[in-house]
Write a protein that holds these residues in place. Structure first.
Motif, PDB file in Angstrom:
ATOM      1  N   GLU A  30     -17.974   7.651   9.091  1.00  0.00           N
ATOM      2  CA  GLU A  30     -16.829   6.965  10.148  1.00  0.00           C
ATOM      3  C   GLU A  30     -16.673   7.666  11.171  1.00  0.00           C
ATOM      4  O   GLU A  30     -16.941   9.528  10.688  1.00  0.00           O
ATOM      5  CB  GLU A  30     -15.441   6.995   9.157  1.00  0.00           C
ATOM      6  CG  GLU A  30     -14.925   6.347   8.489  1.00  0.00           C
ATOM      7  CD  GLU A  30     -13.573   6.315   7.766  1.00  0.00           C
ATOM      8  OE1 GLU A  30     -12.981   7.294   8.174  1.00  0.00           O
ATOM      9  OE2 GLU A  30     -12.977   5.112   7.139  1.00  0.00           O
ATOM     10  N   VAL A  31     -16.524   7.149  12.554  1.00  0.00           N
ATOM     11  CA  VAL A  31     -16.675   8.024  13.513  1.00  0.00           C
ATOM     12  C   VAL A  31     -15.776   7.251  14.708  1.00  0.00           C
ATOM     13  O   VAL A  31     -15.147   6.896  14.752  1.00  0.00           O
ATOM     14  CB  VAL A  31     -18.023   8.151  14.563  1.00  0.00           C
ATOM     15  CG1 VAL A  31     -17.911   6.727  14.928  1.00  0.00           C
ATOM     16  CG2 VAL A  31     -18.201   8.809  16.209  1.00  0.00           C
ATOM     17  N   SER A  32     -14.623   9.021  15.188  1.00  0.00           N
ATOM     18  CA  SER A  32     -14.285   8.280  16.093  1.00  0.00           C
ATOM     19  C   SER A  32     -14.232   8.863  17.398  1.00  0.00           C
ATOM     20  O   SER A  32     -14.606   9.879  17.406  1.00  0.00           O
ATOM     21  CB  SER A  32     -12.589   8.147  15.212  1.00  0.00           C
ATOM     22  OG  SER A  32     -12.129   7.981  14.130  1.00  0.00           O
ATOM     23  N   SER A  33     -12.934   8.641  18.903  1.00  0.00           N
ATOM     24  CA  SER A  33     -13.186   9.300  19.708  1.00  0.00           C
ATOM     25  C   SER A  33     -12.144  10.151  19.693  1.00  0.00           C
ATOM     26  O   SER A  33     -11.503  10.546  18.630  1.00  0.00           O
ATOM     27  CB  SER A  33     -12.761   8.200  20.826  1.00  0.00           C
ATOM     28  OG  SER A  33     -11.285   7.413  20.633  1.00  0.00           O
ATOM     29  N   PRO A  37      -5.926   9.272  16.320  1.00  0.00           N
ATOM     30  CA  PRO A  37      -5.820   8.049  17.342  1.00  0.00           C
ATOM     31  C   PRO A  37      -4.324   8.230  18.453  1.00  0.00           C
ATOM     32  O   PRO A  37      -4.025   7.629  19.470  1.00  0.00           O
ATOM     33  CB  PRO A  37      -4.699   7.017  16.478  1.00  0.00           C
ATOM     34  CG  PRO A  37      -3.761   8.314  15.114  1.00  0.00           C
ATOM     35  CD  PRO A  37      -5.043   9.846  15.470  1.00  0.00           C
ATOM     36  N   GLN A  38      -4.266   9.245  19.146  1.00  0.00           N
ATOM     37  CA  GLN A  38      -3.801  10.025  20.644  1.00  0.00           C
ATOM     38  C   GLN A  38      -4.594   9.714  21.096  1.00  0.00           C
ATOM     39  O   GLN A  38      -6.370   8.848  21.147  1.00  0.00           O
ATOM     40  CB  GLN A  38      -3.617  11.292  20.692  1.00  0.00           C
ATOM     41  CG  GLN A  38      -2.726  12.229  19.605  1.00  0.00           C
ATOM     42  CD  GLN A  38      -1.556  11.532  19.091  1.00  0.00           C
ATOM     43  OE1 GLN A  38      -0.695  10.812  19.646  1.00  0.00           O
ATOM     44  NE2 GLN A  38      -0.451  10.730  18.097  1.00  0.00           N
ATOM     45  N   ASN A  63     -13.481  -0.619  14.315  1.00  0.00           N
ATOM     46  CA  ASN A  63     -11.840  -0.818  13.408  1.00  0.00           C
ATOM     47  C   ASN A  63     -11.366  -1.350  14.469  1.00  0.00           C
ATOM     48  O   ASN A  63      -9.584  -1.575  14.386  1.00  0.00           O
ATOM     49  CB  ASN A  63     -11.543   0.294  12.337  1.00  0.00           C
ATOM     50  CG  ASN A  63     -12.892   0.151  10.904  1.00  0.00           C
ATOM     51  OD1 ASN A  63     -12.958  -0.315  10.692  1.00  0.00           O
ATOM     52  ND2 ASN A  63     -13.576   1.526  11.251  1.00  0.00           N
ATOM     53  N   HIS A  64     -11.118  -0.059  15.076  1.00  0.00           N
ATOM     54  CA  HIS A  64     -10.445  -0.199  16.514  1.00  0.00           C
ATOM     55  C   HIS A  64     -10.447   0.327  18.125  1.00  0.00           C
ATOM     56  O   HIS A  64     -11.680   0.621  18.083  1.00  0.00           O
ATOM     57  CB  HIS A  64      -8.659   0.336  16.279  1.00  0.00           C
ATOM     58  CG  HIS A  64      -7.954   0.434  16.811  1.00  0.00           C
ATOM     59  ND1 HIS A  64      -7.473   1.413  18.164  1.00  0.00           N
ATOM     60  CD2 HIS A  64      -7.105  -0.742  18.045  1.00  0.00           C
ATOM     61  CE1 HIS A  64      -6.693   0.579  19.298  1.00  0.00           C
ATOM     62  NE2 HIS A  64      -6.643  -0.098  18.468  1.00  0.00           N
ATOM     63  N   HIS A 127      -4.364   5.566  26.463  1.00  0.00           N
ATOM     64  CA  HIS A 127      -5.509   4.606  25.341  1.00  0.00           C
ATOM     65  C   HIS A 127      -6.101   4.959  24.513  1.00  0.00           C
ATOM     66  O   HIS A 127      -6.458   6.801  24.308  1.00  0.00           O
ATOM     67  CB  HIS A 127      -7.152   3.988  26.604  1.00  0.00           C
ATOM     68  CG  HIS A 127      -6.231   2.733  27.741  1.00  0.00           C
ATOM     69  ND1 HIS A 127      -5.911   1.444  27.357  1.00  0.00           N
ATOM     70  CD2 HIS A 127      -6.012   3.741  28.660  1.00  0.00           C
ATOM     71  CE1 HIS A 127      -5.639   0.597  28.148  1.00  0.00           C
ATOM     72  NE2 HIS A 127      -5.839   1.404  29.201  1.00  0.00           N
ATOM     73  N   MET A 128      -5.784   4.682  22.853  1.00  0.00           N
ATOM     74  CA  MET A 128      -6.063   5.686  22.065  1.00  0.00           C
ATOM     75  C   MET A 128      -7.709   5.527  21.732  1.00  0.00           C
ATOM     76  O   MET A 128      -8.266   7.073  21.112  1.00  0.00           O
ATOM     77  CB  MET A 128      -5.900   4.493  20.636  1.00  0.00           C
ATOM     78  CG  MET A 128      -4.516   5.078  20.563  1.00  0.00           C
ATOM     79  SD  MET A 128      -4.280   4.427  19.189  1.00  0.00           S
ATOM     80  CE  MET A 128      -3.735   2.484  19.531  1.00  0.00           C
TER      81      MET A 128
END
Length: 416
Positions: A30-33, A37-38, A63-64, A127-128
């Motif tokens: 998985e990877v996220s910014s 989610p803040q 996923n989002h 923006h998340m």
């Protein structure tokens, strides 16, 4: 920034420190910014090199995604690259935007992708950012006889060997009475039959699942719907429809809505009508080996399900609990017959037990949190029956002993 799992060495040259990853590419991740989610920060440049093993293709699924929209993604953007070529450039907030990936995964022919997240120094509304998962996929289907359905010697494709017993924790290093909530990807083989009769099953391949005969008795000629890839009942699931339901021939059937007082040979196989799309949150559990030893070898195993819990309420979340095996003379079976194809398990201290609505679900070993690539999780038992009052420290739950049915399971899968 590398997201590949493994040991990382820090090499310092004068005043500069460089991270070197000595590791094998993961099968999924998985990877996220930043700060997700803040809201993500302004004036940011982040890069991720995603890689799966050689011979696989890499598939990326968002996923989002919530990035400030702008014409041609001028202000903030997420860029997807492969072989130094820009494949896509994303921004926006919903799937109708021109620069939004929607729900369709991105699959490339190679085994590597690069993500670049770029934001300018403006301060837009909150923006998340994004969160996405990636996984290794192949261009061919691995059939049940462990042969590829297409053959091309020019392609360096991996062996057609089913991977089982792995959850997200392993890869990166009734509700059950008295149990704890499970996290997504923690018990990825758990399937749920939400409607009556409510119960569970264990995915054992990309087509087959294992459950209790009592749960599917009388439904052999109908199509049942099973849900997977969830830990909360109201979350979007992977939906599976049955093609075949095969009950053990020596199970005493009573049909739909019948009442049984004999749970001997309480085991059944379910074949899905289409290949189950495996991923981080839905993966098969291993079958055990034949052995005459105790099911859990003197240690603890784990049960899981969406069945009944306190005050008779049914659970909308997946729960798990740890139990130990007991000799049959320490388990109260009442007037119901008990055979060597069953075993009983529970917990004298914490009153952990399977309950109504858990039928068909797994008892797996080793205990959750102790699985590894060397010792993957195996389904040792199928929730079958127990006392009327769940969590009774005197009366234990009874389980179908899977290791005694391995020949029947394999023959049935090969012939169907």
């Amino acid at each position: 920034m590398s997201v590949m799992a493994g040991k990382v060495l820090i090499i310092c040259l004068l005043w500069v420190c460089v991270s070197v990853c000595e590791c094998e590419p993961a099968m999924f991740g998985e990877v996220s910014s930043p700060q997700y989610p803040q809201p993500y920060p302004a004036d940011t440049l982040e890069e991720w090199d995603l890689e799966v093993p050689q011979g696989y293709q890499i598939q990326l699924t968002f996923n989002h995604l919530d990035i400030e929209p702008s014409p041609n993604c001028y202000h903030d953007s997420l860029i997807v690259m492969s072989d130094k070529k820009v494949l896509r450039k994303f921004c926006g907030q919903n799937s109708t935007d021109r620069f939004h990936p929607g729900d369709k995964p991105i699959v490339v022919s190679g085994n590597r992708l690069q993500l670049i997240f770029l934001t300018d120094d403006s301060k837009p509304k909150s923006h998340m950012g994004f969160t996405a998962s990636y996984q290794a996929v192949v261009r061919y289907t691995c059939s049940e006889d462990q042969k590829w359905t297409a053959d091309d010697s020019k392609d360096n494709i991996p062996p057609c060997v089913p991977v089982c017993g792995m959850n997200t924790e392993v890869s990166f290093g009734g509700r059950v009475f008295g149990g704890k909530p499970a996290r997504l990807g923690q018990i990825p083989w758990q399937l749920l039959q939400r409607l009556s009769p409510r119960g569970s099953a264990s995915l054992i391949s990309d087509y087959w699942a294992l459950t209790a005969a009592q749960l599917v008795d009388g439904y052999e000629s109908t199509s049942m719907t099973w849900l997977g890839g969830i830990t909360e009942e109201d979350k979007p699931p992977v939906i599976m429809e049955t093609e075949k339901i095969i009950i053990h021939p020596n199970y005493l059937r009573v049909g739909q809505h019948g009442f049984t007082s004999n749970f001997v040979n309480d085991i059944a196989l379910i074949k899905m009508s289409a290949r189950v799309p495996l991923g981080p949150n839905i993966r098969p559990v291993c079958l055990p080996n034949k052995t005459h030893e105790p099911v859990m070898e003197g240690t603890m195993g784990t049960i899981s399900g969406f069945g009944r819990f306190e005050r008779g309420l049914k659970s909308k979340i997946l729960r798990y609990g740890h139990v130990q095996e007991y000799t049959l003379d320490k388990c109260d079976s009442g007037d119901l017959p008990v055979t060597e194809n069953m075993f009983c398990a529970g917990d004298d201290v914490k009153s952990v037990d399977s309950c109504k609505g858990d039928s068909g679900g797994p008892l797996f070993f080793p205990m959750l949190g102790y699985g590894s690539k060397e010792q993957p999780y195996e389904v040792r038992g199928i929730v079958s029956w127990g006392p009327e009052r769940c969590g009774n420290t005197v009366s234990k739950g009874f389980y179908t002993k899977v290791q005694n049915y391995l020949d029947w399971i394999r023959e049935t899968m090969e012939n169907n």
